[in-house]
Design a protein around this motif. Structure first.
Motif, PDB file in Angstrom:
ATOM      1  N   MET A   1      40.746  55.460   1.933  1.00 55.67           N
ATOM      2  CA  MET A   1      40.605  56.797   1.366  1.00 55.67           C
ATOM      3  C   MET A   1      39.217  56.951   0.748  1.00 55.67           C
ATOM      4  SD  MET A   1      42.787  58.642  -1.679  1.00 55.67           S
ATOM      5  CE  MET A   1      44.329  58.365  -0.809  1.00 55.67           C
ATOM      6  N   THR A   2      38.558  58.034   1.067  1.00 57.03           N
ATOM      7  CA  THR A   2      37.228  58.272   0.520  1.00 57.03           C
ATOM      8  C   THR A   2      37.334  58.881  -0.879  1.00 57.03           C
ATOM      9  OG1 THR A   2      37.065  60.525   1.384  1.00 57.03           O
ATOM     10  CG2 THR A   2      36.384  58.744   2.853  1.00 57.03           C
ATOM     11  N   PRO A   3      36.260  58.789  -1.681  1.00 52.48           N
ATOM     12  CA  PRO A   3      36.287  59.429  -3.004  1.00 52.48           C
ATOM     13  C   PRO A   3      36.584  60.919  -2.939  1.00 52.48           C
ATOM     14  CG  PRO A   3      34.439  57.916  -2.835  1.00 52.48           C
ATOM     15  CD  PRO A   3      35.033  58.001  -1.472  1.00 52.48           C
ATOM     16  N   ALA A   4      36.045  61.596  -1.924  1.00 51.16           N
ATOM     17  CA  ALA A   4      36.293  63.037  -1.799  1.00 51.16           C
ATOM     18  C   ALA A   4      37.766  63.324  -1.542  1.00 51.16           C
ATOM     19  CB  ALA A   4      35.434  63.614  -0.676  1.00 51.16           C
ATOM     20  N   TYR A  25      51.396  60.991   6.929  1.00 53.68           N
ATOM     21  CA  TYR A  25      51.493  61.373   8.337  1.00 53.68           C
ATOM     22  C   TYR A  25      50.150  61.800   8.925  1.00 53.68           C
ATOM     23  CZ  TYR A  25      53.146  63.366  12.699  1.00 53.68           C
ATOM     24  OH  TYR A  25      53.327  63.645  14.028  1.00 53.68           O
ATOM     25  N   LEU A  26      49.554  62.859   8.397  1.00 55.08           N
ATOM     26  CA  LEU A  26      48.361  63.411   9.033  1.00 55.08           C
ATOM     27  C   LEU A  26      47.208  62.409   9.042  1.00 55.08           C
ATOM     28  CD1 LEU A  26      48.434  67.046   7.597  1.00 55.08           C
ATOM     29  CD2 LEU A  26      49.309  66.211   9.783  1.00 55.08           C
ATOM     30  N   GLN A  27      46.912  61.813   7.907  1.00 52.96           N
ATOM     31  CA  GLN A  27      45.813  60.849   7.837  1.00 52.96           C
ATOM     32  C   GLN A  27      46.160  59.569   8.596  1.00 52.96           C
ATOM     33  OE1 GLN A  27      45.216  58.584   4.259  1.00 52.96           O
ATOM     34  NE2 GLN A  27      43.058  59.197   4.136  1.00 52.96           N
ATOM     35  N   HIS A  28      47.401  59.131   8.459  1.00 55.08           N
ATOM     36  CA  HIS A  28      47.820  57.872   9.086  1.00 55.08           C
ATOM     37  C   HIS A  28      47.833  57.973  10.609  1.00 55.08           C
ATOM     38  CE1 HIS A  28      49.769  53.991   9.355  1.00 55.08           C
ATOM     39  NE2 HIS A  28      50.734  54.517  10.097  1.00 55.08           N
ATOM     40  N   LEU A  95      39.735  66.319   9.705  1.00 55.21           N
ATOM     41  CA  LEU A  95      39.843  65.821   8.337  1.00 55.21           C
ATOM     42  C   LEU A  95      38.426  65.706   7.773  1.00 55.21           C
ATOM     43  CD1 LEU A  95      42.441  62.969   8.975  1.00 55.21           C
ATOM     44  CD2 LEU A  95      42.889  65.359   8.427  1.00 55.21           C
ATOM     45  N   PRO A  96      37.868  66.808   7.253  1.00 48.23           N
ATOM     46  CA  PRO A  96      36.448  66.817   6.866  1.00 48.23           C
ATOM     47  C   PRO A  96      36.103  65.843   5.747  1.00 48.23           C
ATOM     48  CG  PRO A  96      37.550  68.808   6.095  1.00 48.23           C
ATOM     49  CD  PRO A  96      38.513  68.117   7.011  1.00 48.23           C
TER      50      PRO A  96
END
Length: 228
Positions: A1-4, A25-28, A95-96
């Protein structure tokens, strides 16, 4: 996971189901920085909570659309393709915030104001950076600030943001104190006495009149002497 991503996901404006939808779900399931086409039945099962043979929490298609709208508003998703304008079934998103790696350290968690809050040792530098040269805070100023935000428990900020709010309040208060009070109206103000450097205009008129009368008297006397 990024800081943003972390900062967006910890926002109090984002619901817990929306966070779960993104993280579980979406990120994974994303391929790189793009999601797979959203499948509402699969998403509904992924977010459902089942216990003792029955569902304790179920997600309807309308709810899924609302959760995706939350993620869009938070900047966690960006729409790439959507074959159905009425909903997001079959839609593809980017996922910007997943691409923003290493831009900043993870921010401090946001919290509501509490009576024990105090600015930390970075306050003085932050205040000077914002143009507040007098960084001294008395107990009255700090107490008013804390009391104001205690009455707004729905507002969550991290330590840096709370200190920035305090800087803005102090700048506003002190700029008001520096503004000179408006002068009283001309009918009520006391004007300074002007120092006269010579006879006043009225005195000059009286002197001129006296000289004229003196000259007339002299003429009358001269004519009387000739007659005699």
């Amino acid at each position: 996971m990024t800081p943003a991503e972390y900062q967006a996901l910890t926002s109090p404006k984002l619901s817990h189901p929306a966070r779960s939808l993104y993280q579980l779900y979406l990120q994974h399931q994303a391929r790189g920085d793009r999601t797979q086409a959203l499948d509402y039945p699969v998403l509904g099962k992924a977010l459902a909570v089942q216990g003792e043979g029955e569902y304790r929490y179920r997600v309807t298609p309308a709810t899924l659309t609302q959760l995706v709208d939350e993620l869009l508003a938070a900047g966690l998703l960006s729409l790439v393709e959507n074959p159905h304008p009425q909903h997001y079934h079959g839609a593809v998103f980017s996922l910007p915030l997943k691409r923003l790696r290493g831009l900043a350290p993870l921010p401090a968690r946001q919290f509501a104001m509490h009576p024990e809050w105090r600015p930390d040792d970075q306050f003085e530098g932050l205040a000077r950076l914002c143009g507040l040269l007098d960084t001294h805070i008395d107990e009255t100023e700090l107490g008013e600030f804390i009391a104001y935000w205690l009455g707004r428990p729905e507002v969550f900020e991290n330590q840096h943001q709370w200190m920035l709010k305090l800087v803005r309040k102090l700048k506003s208060q002190r700029s008001i104190k520096r503004v000179p009070a408006p002068q009283a109206e001309a009918g009520y103000q006391q004007l300074p006495t002007k120092t006269e450097t010579g006879p006043s205009k009225r005195a000059q008129q009286m002197m001129a009149e006296a000289q004229r009368l003196n000259a007339d008297n002299q003429e009358d006397c001269a004519s009387d002497e000739k007659d005699s």
